[in-house]
Design an enzyme around this catalytic site. Structure first.
Site, PDB file in Angstrom:
ATOM      1  N   HIS A  67      -1.535   4.391  -6.386  1.00 41.49           N
ATOM      2  CA  HIS A  67      -2.803   5.158  -6.475  1.00 41.49           C
ATOM      3  C   HIS A  67      -2.376   6.737  -7.101  1.00 41.49           C
ATOM      4  O   HIS A  67      -3.068   7.508  -6.481  1.00 41.49           O
ATOM      5  CB  HIS A  67      -3.591   5.049  -5.308  1.00 41.49           C
ATOM      6  CG  HIS A  67      -3.929   3.754  -4.619  1.00 41.49           C
ATOM      7  ND1 HIS A  67      -4.702   2.809  -5.538  1.00 41.49           N
ATOM      8  CD2 HIS A  67      -3.483   2.872  -3.669  1.00 41.49           C
ATOM      9  CE1 HIS A  67      -4.608   1.668  -4.878  1.00 41.49           C
ATOM     10  NE2 HIS A  67      -4.027   1.615  -3.852  1.00 41.49           N
TER      11      HIS A  67
ATOM     12  N   LYS B  20       0.847  -1.166  -0.022  1.00 46.76           N
ATOM     13  CA  LYS B  20      -0.058  -0.040   0.026  1.00 46.76           C
ATOM     14  C   LYS B  20       0.936   1.212   0.096  1.00 46.76           C
ATOM     15  O   LYS B  20       2.164   1.423   0.276  1.00 46.76           O
ATOM     16  CB  LYS B  20      -0.878  -0.067   1.114  1.00 46.76           C
ATOM     17  CG  LYS B  20      -1.941  -1.075   1.066  1.00 46.76           C
ATOM     18  CD  LYS B  20      -2.955  -1.427  -0.215  1.00 46.76           C
ATOM     19  CE  LYS B  20      -4.052  -0.138  -0.307  1.00 46.76           C
ATOM     20  NZ  LYS B  20      -4.656  -0.375  -1.444  1.00 46.76           N
TER      21      LYS B  20
END
Length: 382
Positions: free
Chosen positions: A98, A79
């Site tokens: 992201h 992440k």
């Protein structure tokens, strides 16, 4: 003259309740056997015990030590890095960042790499020659999302579904969930809650609608529904053919549980909006947005604004009419089954990892670097 070995540094995950790992002990051993050097950070939240890595020959280092590690190490994680850290990144990083789909704050995430002459290989965009992702957590994202969807629907059957505020008895939100040691334990818990709900409502199973049913994520959601005993007739399986006419879709409003599993690659009409949901006859009470494109300007479920978390898995959609409606928008759902999800992902990723010594010429890594360069070039323009 032989190449220097690739040195991977597995960083500890810092996202709350993120228990997955980019490398598992078994894949660590495979890479060590192939001549890699591997450092593994101690982690307070990984599903894997640090001794499992030590046993296969990895070098154990303190949590967070990647920040001062030698530049030649490739920093490997899952992440994103903490938002409050802004220092330039000097290493090559492999992770989900992201920041390629115009997410809120994408420039702040991406600019740290060129500032330190670092490189990002984004796991979401590692693709084979056919343009398909080489590895994805999609199946377990859908599986876990469907589980939370059924838990939320069952909770509403048992606790009333009137609007109210968190913690005030009727109208409260679904209590927090924590990672499970394995799939069977999760199925057992969901079945228990579903059976209680069926006892209360006269045995009426929820009507479930999955969009993206043909992909990894959608197949995971359908698998969970079947394993807990929801009849096949109660599971509507939609994919691109069914959504081609463009939303919003009344069929979603007429379902009890809606699971969104699409991969958003371009702007599309919304699947639902507040206008179509604001209806006394609405059946829909639970949305699980597995895709969780929460901050994407083209989010096809534009009825909520926050990414939820495991300890508060749902958020209420503010509507004037109809029963209470909640959304689960957790963006790391596979962490509900961290061990199985990690093993599944790492196994798919292994052939590409074994190509890291040739990342300057190996197509998977060359494409990822070209994509990084393309988005870095956008930083100057925007």
């Amino acid at each position: 003259m032989s190449k220097s070995p690739v040195i991977l540094h597995l960083r500890a995950e810092t996202k709350p309740l993120e228990a997955r790992a980019a490398l598992t002990p078994s894949t660590t051993k495979q890479l060590l056997d192939a001549g890699f050097e591997i450092y593994v950070e101690e982690s307070s939240q990984s599903t894997f015990d640090i001794k499992e890595y030590e046993a296969v020959g990895a070098k154990i280092v303190p949590e967070g030590s990647w920040k001062t590690a030698p530049k030649e190490r490739i920093i490997f994680g899952l992440k994103e890095l903490p938002e409050n850290e802004t220092f330039p990144l000097i290493h090559e990083h492999i992770q989900f960042a992201h920041c390629y789909k115009d997410q809120a704050g994408w420039q702040d995430v991406l600019k740290r790499f060129p500032q330190g002459n670092g490189i990002l290989y984004d796991l979401e965009f590692l693709e084979n020659d056919q343009g398909r992702r080489v590895a994805a957590f999609g199946f377990y994202a859908g599986f876990a999302g469907a589980a939370i969807g059924v838990l939320d629907w069952s909770f509403k059957q048992l606790n009333g579904n009137t609007k109210g505020t968190k913690g005030e008895g009727e109208g409260g939100e679904l209590p927090g969930v924590t990672p499970y040691p394995n799939e069977n334990e999760l199925i057992k818990d969901v079945k228990i809650e579903l059976e209680k709900a069926l006892t209360k409502n006269g045995g009426q199973y929820p009507k479930c609608l999955v969009i993206g049913a043909l992909g990894r994520c959608g197949s995971g959601a359908i698998d969970l529904f079947k394993k807990i005993g929801i009849p096949d007739d109660n599971i509507a399986k939609w994919d691109m053919a069914e959504t081609a006419k463009g939303g919003p879709f009344q069929e979603i409003v007429d379902s009890d549980i809606f699971i969104n599993c699409i991969y958003l690659s371009k702007p599309i009409p919304p699947f639902i909006n507040k206008e179509i949901l604001n209806n006394e006859n609405r059946k829909l009470t639970t949305i699980v947005d597995v895709s969780a494109d929460t901050t994407n300007p083209h989010n096809p479920i534009p009825v909520y604004e926050i990414a939820t978390v495991f300890n508060e898995p749902t958020v209420e959609v503010k509507l004037d009419k109809g029963p209470k409606l909640s959304v689960c928008s957790i963006d790391h759902l596979p962490s509900l089954l961290p061990r199985e999800a990690s093993e599944f992902f790492a196994k798919d990723l292994m052939p590409s990892l074994l190509e890291l010594p040739n990342r300057d010429t190996s197509p998977v890594w060359v494409r990822a670097k070209q994509l990084f360069d393309k988005h870095v070039a956008r930083l100057d323009k925007e």
